[in-house]
Design an enzyme around this catalytic site. Sequence first.
Site, PDB file in Angstrom:
ATOM      1  N   GLU A   1     -36.715  14.756 -91.098  1.00  0.00           N
ATOM      2  CA  GLU A   1     -35.817  15.861 -91.435  1.00  0.00           C
ATOM      3  C   GLU A   1     -35.305  16.573 -90.180  1.00  0.00           C
ATOM      4  O   GLU A   1     -35.471  17.783 -89.996  1.00  0.00           O
ATOM      5  CB  GLU A   1     -36.519  16.836 -92.379  1.00  0.00           C
ATOM      6  CG  GLU A   1     -36.822  16.205 -93.735  1.00  0.00           C
ATOM      7  CD  GLU A   1     -37.539  17.143 -94.698  1.00  0.00           C
ATOM      8  OE1 GLU A   1     -38.056  18.192 -94.248  1.00  0.00           O
ATOM      9  OE2 GLU A   1     -37.576  16.830 -95.897  1.00  0.00           O
TER      10      GLU A   1
ATOM     11  N   GLU B   1     -37.668  10.646-100.044  1.00  0.00           N
ATOM     12  CA  GLU B   1     -38.618  11.496-100.759  1.00  0.00           C
ATOM     13  C   GLU B   1     -37.970  11.914-102.078  1.00  0.00           C
ATOM     14  O   GLU B   1     -36.881  12.483-102.073  1.00  0.00           O
ATOM     15  CB  GLU B   1     -38.987  12.742 -99.953  1.00  0.00           C
ATOM     16  CG  GLU B   1     -39.696  12.452 -98.635  1.00  0.00           C
ATOM     17  CD  GLU B   1     -40.079  13.730 -97.899  1.00  0.00           C
ATOM     18  OE1 GLU B   1     -40.006  14.817 -98.517  1.00  0.00           O
ATOM     19  OE2 GLU B   1     -40.422  13.631 -96.711  1.00  0.00           O
TER      20      GLU B   1
END
Length: 654
Positions: free
Chosen positions: A144, A303
Amino acid sequence: MKPLIGVDYYPEHWDESLWEADAEMMKSIGVKVVRMAEFAWCKIQPYEHAFDLDWLDRAIEAFSKREIKIILCTPTNCPPLWVYEKYPETLQTQRDGQKIATGIRGHRCYSSKKYRELCTHVIRRMVERYKNNNAVIAWQIDNEVEANECCCEECTARFRAYLKKKYDTLDNINQAYGNIVWSGEYSSWNQIKPPLGDYNEGWYNPAYMLDWKRFCKQNAADFVRFQANLIKSIAPDTSVTTNTWFCGNAPDYYDMFSDLDFVSYDNYPVARIPKDENALYSHAFHLDLMRGMKDGKSFCIMEQLSGGTGCWTPMGRSPLTGMIQGYSMQAIAHGADMVLHFRWRSARKGAEMFWHGLLDHDGKPNSRLAEFEELCKEVSALSDDLEGTRIENQCAIVYSSDSLDALNLQPQSNGYHYFNQLKSFHDALTSLGVGCDFIDEKSDLSKYKLLIAPALFITNSDTAKRIHELAEKGGHVILTNRCGVKDEVNGCLDTPLPCDFADMTGCTVDEYDPLGYDIEKVAVPFCNGTFDANMWSESLTLNTASEIAHYEQGFLDKKAAATQNDFGKGKVYYIGFCSPQRAFYISLMRYVLTSAGISFVKGLPRGVEITQRKKDGLKLTFVFNNSEQKVKVATDKIKCELEPFEMKILKQRI
């Protein structure tokens, strides 16, 4: 590629005796891929000159011998604490000049030479170790990645170098920024620093701040590119990605993914549908935006929602029956070719222990796991049909990273947010069963019949030229309020709004009123309905355009609020206000789609989404009920009943 369903797994969190049992259970329910090693740097390199990959060998073997593929991660988001202790220059420096305190994750400075040196050591060890392991199908870089705004000396030097390359001289910077205001002219390169201090960002020079944001995004993309180049230099044939999400310091997604093999996104849809009929909640928006990052090529969900979330907030609700399967299929319907659920086991330690995985803390099978197993079976059965399919759309929405930052730096009114402008149009198209691509300003526009450019605040001259060309050649274009306001250095243009687009809209802005959502709304009649305007309103002077909506109250009473204009062989629409009502945008899109000759679906129930994936000889139509109510779909071509979050797939030979 054939679609894959998998999970995120953290072998370093669990006793090794569990690995074999977990791998066996995964195999039995149909898991095809696992991601691991995301945050495992301290396990891989417990001391500076000591590496241990034997445990990772055993973890990979536990899955690979069961024909489960592996995505390995470079663990660079979380260096071991010995790194920060011995090399404090690897830590980010905050705006107050102090080093960021360690204790969570993501503390590293992308620019630090020592940090990159240490990254090189651990990445090289890992890639060389597994480059010939056929079970390892891809590498995820870091985790991220955000456009971190580090203010250290190295980042300061890089920022100055960025500006030198862009502007060449201080005189050019002073002129571009308008630094004469507040006596802010630079007389030395050393005077250029990151935005230090605790001032609100809006107090700084907007041109300077936009360049600072651009630099931070470029620095993040450079960090990703540095890792990708290193991995590819060792294993040229491997696939490389990084995972992303919609964060506060958003990277330039298009730049960051430009040299990677595929896009990866962390997808956490809502676990309860909002009761507000005007709420824009569907993650179809997120999924389409991610698919557009590499010109419509397939992408991955790295995810995926698996249980109730909870870390820095109170725990969220557990997913309703159907969400585990339905939301994953929604991602596949919008182009994802791999969906990995976060996570297999809920953590028993650490900050994320209540960010639930498929298994709760007791590790016993539950209803979420049973639903996940059904998902694995469904995708396996569709595997051959889905392989090689593509998504083709006639409509596109322009996403501008510069406009996002500029509007965040100088909010235009209370409640006016860039993403909400994009979401309103995307939601309207989705509600009408019309597929939509997201494209950046550099993308090819010529293949679209309809282009929507909401709040294109920063005017890129090349983008403006190509939007003109699209309309001249027969395309339909929608422009909105706050388009064409600023030049490329974030200064206001000195011609009547919408400035560079005024000729094609056939109208100019006479006056504007920055309404906020907490201010009395203004009524706007349109297409046999009357809608509210809030957040922003403009009165328009008609030149060659014709009025399609006007205001009915307030000081703009009876003045034009929206227009259409013939331009070349095409048509250009200008919307001078924002509405809080979904129904307005749906009505507008019906009007425009009809004019553009683009078919849409009539009578779709609230929350029903239709998407298509095609390949030679086959069209798959996905009908998804993204709501908590059972619905009946009865259109010209589709007749079915859907349980909450159920998806039905219609096959058609073409």
